[in-house]
Design a protein around this motif. Structure first.
Motif, mmCIF file in Angstrom:
data_model
loop_
_atom_site.group_PDB
_atom_site.id
_atom_site.type_symbol
_atom_site.label_atom_id
_atom_site.label_comp_id
_atom_site.label_asym_id
_atom_site.label_seq_id
_atom_site.Cartn_x
_atom_site.Cartn_y
_atom_site.Cartn_z
ATOM 1 N N PHE A 153 0.802 -1.222 0.000
ATOM 2 C CA PHE A 153 0.000 0.000 0.000
ATOM 3 C C PHE A 153 0.837 1.274 0.000
ATOM 4 C CE2 PHE A 153 -1.987 3.351 2.628
ATOM 5 C CZ PHE A 153 -3.158 3.585 1.914
ATOM 6 N N LEU A 154 1.775 1.375 0.927
ATOM 7 C CA LEU A 154 2.480 2.659 1.101
ATOM 8 C C LEU A 154 3.206 3.121 -0.167
ATOM 9 C CD1 LEU A 154 3.750 2.410 4.796
ATOM 10 C CD2 LEU A 154 2.003 3.956 3.889
ATOM 11 N N PRO A 155 3.999 2.239 -0.848
ATOM 12 C CA PRO A 155 4.682 2.718 -2.066
ATOM 13 C C PRO A 155 3.734 2.937 -3.242
ATOM 14 C CG PRO A 155 5.727 0.738 -1.174
ATOM 15 C CD PRO A 155 4.408 0.866 -0.511
ATOM 16 N N ALA A 156 2.512 2.385 -3.170
ATOM 17 C CA ALA A 156 1.539 2.626 -4.238
ATOM 18 C C ALA A 156 0.908 4.009 -4.102
ATOM 19 C CB ALA A 156 0.459 1.549 -4.216
ATOM 20 N N VAL A 157 0.856 4.518 -2.859
ATOM 21 C CA VAL A 157 0.211 5.811 -2.602
ATOM 22 C C VAL A 157 1.231 6.949 -2.586
ATOM 23 C CG1 VAL A 157 -1.163 7.124 -0.925
ATOM 24 C CG2 VAL A 157 -1.675 4.710 -1.357
ATOM 25 N N PHE A 158 2.417 6.661 -2.032
ATOM 26 C CA PHE A 158 3.469 7.681 -1.906
ATOM 27 C C PHE A 158 4.717 7.209 -2.655
ATOM 28 C CE2 PHE A 158 0.801 8.074 1.908
ATOM 29 C CZ PHE A 158 0.455 9.424 1.834
ATOM 30 N N PRO A 159 5.588 8.141 -3.073
ATOM 31 C CA PRO A 159 6.753 7.775 -3.890
ATOM 32 C C PRO A 159 7.904 7.218 -3.044
ATOM 33 C CG PRO A 159 6.723 10.141 -3.583
ATOM 34 C CD PRO A 159 5.485 9.622 -2.917
ATOM 35 N N TYR A 160 7.647 6.111 -2.375
ATOM 36 C CA TYR A 160 8.635 5.542 -1.456
ATOM 37 C C TYR A 160 9.528 4.510 -2.127
ATOM 38 C CZ TYR A 160 5.878 7.295 2.574
ATOM 39 O OH TYR A 160 5.228 8.067 3.492
ATOM 40 N N GLY A 161 10.807 4.533 -1.740
ATOM 41 C CA GLY A 161 11.674 3.385 -1.924
ATOM 42 C C GLY A 161 11.605 2.564 -0.640
ATOM 43 N N ALA A 162 12.032 1.309 -0.676
ATOM 44 C CA ALA A 162 11.936 0.465 0.523
ATOM 45 C C ALA A 162 13.179 -0.390 0.696
ATOM 46 C CB ALA A 162 10.700 -0.421 0.439
ATOM 47 N N LYS A 163 13.567 -0.579 1.954
ATOM 48 C CA LYS A 163 14.660 -1.478 2.321
ATOM 49 C C LYS A 163 14.186 -2.365 3.463
ATOM 50 C CE LYS A 163 18.506 1.675 1.182
ATOM 51 N NZ LYS A 163 19.279 0.935 0.196
ATOM 52 N N GLN A 164 14.599 -3.626 3.434
ATOM 53 C CA GLN A 164 14.244 -4.575 4.493
ATOM 54 C C GLN A 164 15.457 -4.796 5.395
ATOM 55 O OE1 GLN A 164 11.159 -5.900 4.740
ATOM 56 N NE2 GLN A 164 11.512 -7.294 6.447
ATOM 57 N N MET A 165 15.214 -4.742 6.715
ATOM 58 C CA MET A 165 16.291 -5.002 7.663
ATOM 59 C C MET A 165 16.574 -6.493 7.698
ATOM 60 S SD MET A 165 16.597 -3.725 11.616
ATOM 61 C CE MET A 165 15.544 -4.949 12.404
ATOM 62 N N GLN A 166 17.851 -6.837 7.647
ATOM 63 C CA GLN A 166 18.260 -8.248 7.695
ATOM 64 C C GLN A 166 18.422 -8.662 9.156
ATOM 65 O OE1 GLN A 166 18.271 -10.049 4.738
ATOM 66 N NE2 GLN A 166 17.335 -8.078 4.214
ATOM 67 N N ASP A 167 17.345 -9.166 9.730
ATOM 68 C CA ASP A 167 17.343 -9.533 11.147
ATOM 69 C C ASP A 167 16.309 -10.625 11.351
ATOM 70 O OD1 ASP A 167 17.145 -9.766 13.878
ATOM 71 O OD2 ASP A 167 17.092 -7.625 14.275
ATOM 72 N N ASP A 168 16.770 -11.789 11.794
ATOM 73 C CA ASP A 168 15.854 -12.913 11.999
ATOM 74 C C ASP A 168 14.866 -12.642 13.134
ATOM 75 O OD1 ASP A 168 17.109 -14.264 9.978
ATOM 76 O OD2 ASP A 168 18.486 -15.327 11.315
ATOM 77 N N ALA A 169 15.228 -11.738 14.039
ATOM 78 C CA ALA A 169 14.398 -11.511 15.231
ATOM 79 C C ALA A 169 13.250 -10.539 14.974
ATOM 80 C CB ALA A 169 15.259 -10.988 16.369
ATOM 81 N N VAL A 177 12.045 8.590 1.195
ATOM 82 C CA VAL A 177 11.719 9.576 0.158
ATOM 83 C C VAL A 177 13.057 10.073 -0.363
ATOM 84 C CG1 VAL A 177 10.644 11.790 -0.335
ATOM 85 C CG2 VAL A 177 9.560 10.231 1.298
ATOM 86 N N GLY A 178 13.401 9.692 -1.579
ATOM 87 C CA GLY A 178 14.740 9.997 -2.075
ATOM 88 C C GLY A 178 15.762 9.295 -1.208
ATOM 89 N N GLU A 179 16.732 10.045 -0.690
ATOM 90 C CA GLU A 179 17.769 9.460 0.179
ATOM 91 C C GLU A 179 17.364 9.479 1.651
ATOM 92 O OE1 GLU A 179 20.696 8.036 -1.005
ATOM 93 O OE2 GLU A 179 19.543 8.305 -2.852
ATOM 94 N N GLU A 180 16.251 10.153 1.966
ATOM 95 C CA GLU A 180 15.861 10.336 3.370
ATOM 96 C C GLU A 180 14.952 9.212 3.848
ATOM 97 O OE1 GLU A 180 16.592 12.929 5.653
ATOM 98 O OE2 GLU A 180 18.155 13.346 4.181
ATOM 99 N N MET A 181 15.336 8.554 4.948
ATOM 100 C CA MET A 181 14.449 7.582 5.573
ATOM 101 C C MET A 181 13.233 8.315 6.120
ATOM 102 S SD MET A 181 16.751 4.679 7.457
ATOM 103 C CE MET A 181 17.142 5.675 8.882
ATOM 104 N N ALA A 182 12.044 7.825 5.799
ATOM 105 C CA ALA A 182 10.823 8.532 6.172
ATOM 106 C C ALA A 182 10.032 7.828 7.263
ATOM 107 C CB ALA A 182 9.929 8.727 4.939
ATOM 108 N N LEU A 183 9.898 6.505 7.145
ATOM 109 C CA LEU A 183 8.991 5.744 8.009
ATOM 110 C C LEU A 183 9.495 4.324 8.167
ATOM 111 C CD1 LEU A 183 5.468 6.292 6.439
ATOM 112 C CD2 LEU A 183 6.089 6.933 8.774
ATOM 113 N N GLY A 184 9.090 3.689 9.253
ATOM 114 C CA GLY A 184 9.344 2.265 9.416
ATOM 115 C C GLY A 184 8.044 1.475 9.364
#
Length: 264
Positions: A153-169, A177-184
């Protein structure tokens, strides 16, 4: 100060049945001072940290009394167009776009897994006048039991890039937004009672996490998690005496290595 880029968190407010109680609590815990209530706009009252506007509190409108909660607003250049995107991508618009004097235009929406958020198209009120300093907003996360819905939903509504944290826990994703982290986005674990719905958790900056927790609990707040050291800062999750969830974070006290993030 220009309006924030689309999708950037730009404002936060909360409805409180006991506004004076909320002002006392947050004034003590976050050091906020408050402006005059605007009777023209439902006694909307801005909060300030060192003279900079950082949030607002407001009494509920008749018939809207319920659980207090912080509402995070995401910036939009066209709130009506954003509302249409929300509907087209499985979200729900709870309050249709409306103009708020010359301050700007707003809408309130719910993403498909249930978390409520706001959209703000800036007019004369461009949003936070300070971020990431004591008393000011610094971060927010969508907590959900259905990450796939939020992640679509979020990247479909807003121009977000996304990264996933590599953490099993932890299943944690960051939208930027661009180079700026916006939300988790955090997957809610079994530790959350089943009756707790999806929600947006707002983080306010403090100079000393433990001190803020001590003040909050002394004033009737409830410690939900922490304090805990992380590579991002020392933080704790709380509920205020009227039930609104929020977190406090000391950005200066960090521990551990930054987690690896991969593009998705």
């Amino acid at each position: 100060m220009a309006a924030e880029p689309e999708g950037t968190p730009c404002w936060a407010d909360a409805m409180f049945t006991d506004v004076e109680g909320a002002k006392r609590f947050y004034g003590e815990v976050l050091g906020w001072t408050f402006g005059e209530a605007s009777s023209q706009y439902g006694n909307y009252t801005q909060a300030y940290a060192n003279g900079k506007a950082v949030a607002a509190v407001v009494p509920p409108m008749p018939g809207q009394e319920g659980q207090s909660a912080w509402c995070l607003y995401l910036a939009s250049p066209d709130v009506a167009a954003t509302a249409e995107k929300i509907k087209a991508n499985g979200g729900e618009v709870l309050m249709e776009p409306m103009q708020v004097g010359d301050f700007g235009s707003m809408a309130i929406a719910r993403e498909p897994s249930g978390a409520v958020f706001g959209v703000w198209q800036a007019g004369s009120h461009e949003g936070f006048e300070a971020k990431a300093v004591p008393g000011a907003y610094c971060w927010a996360e969508f907590f959900t039991r259905d990450p796939a819905k939020v992640d679509a939903f979020l990247p479909a509504v807003f121009p977000y890039g996304a990264k996933q944290m590599q953490d099993d826990a932890a299943d944690f994703r960051v939208f930027s937004v661009g180079e700026e982290m916006a939300l988790g986005r955090m997957r809610m674990t079994e530790e959350f009672p089943p009756e707790v719905p999806s929600y947006v958790n707002v983080y306010f900056t403090v100079a000393d996490c433990d001190d803020a927790v001590a003040k909050a609990t002394k004033l009737g707040g409830v410690l939900r998690f922490g304090p805990m050291d992380t590579p991002f800062g020392r933080f704790a999750a709380l509920s205020d005496p009227q039930g609104a969830a929020f977190s406090v974070i000391d950005l200066q006290t960090t521990q551990g290595e930054m987690p690896e993030m991969t593009d998705v």
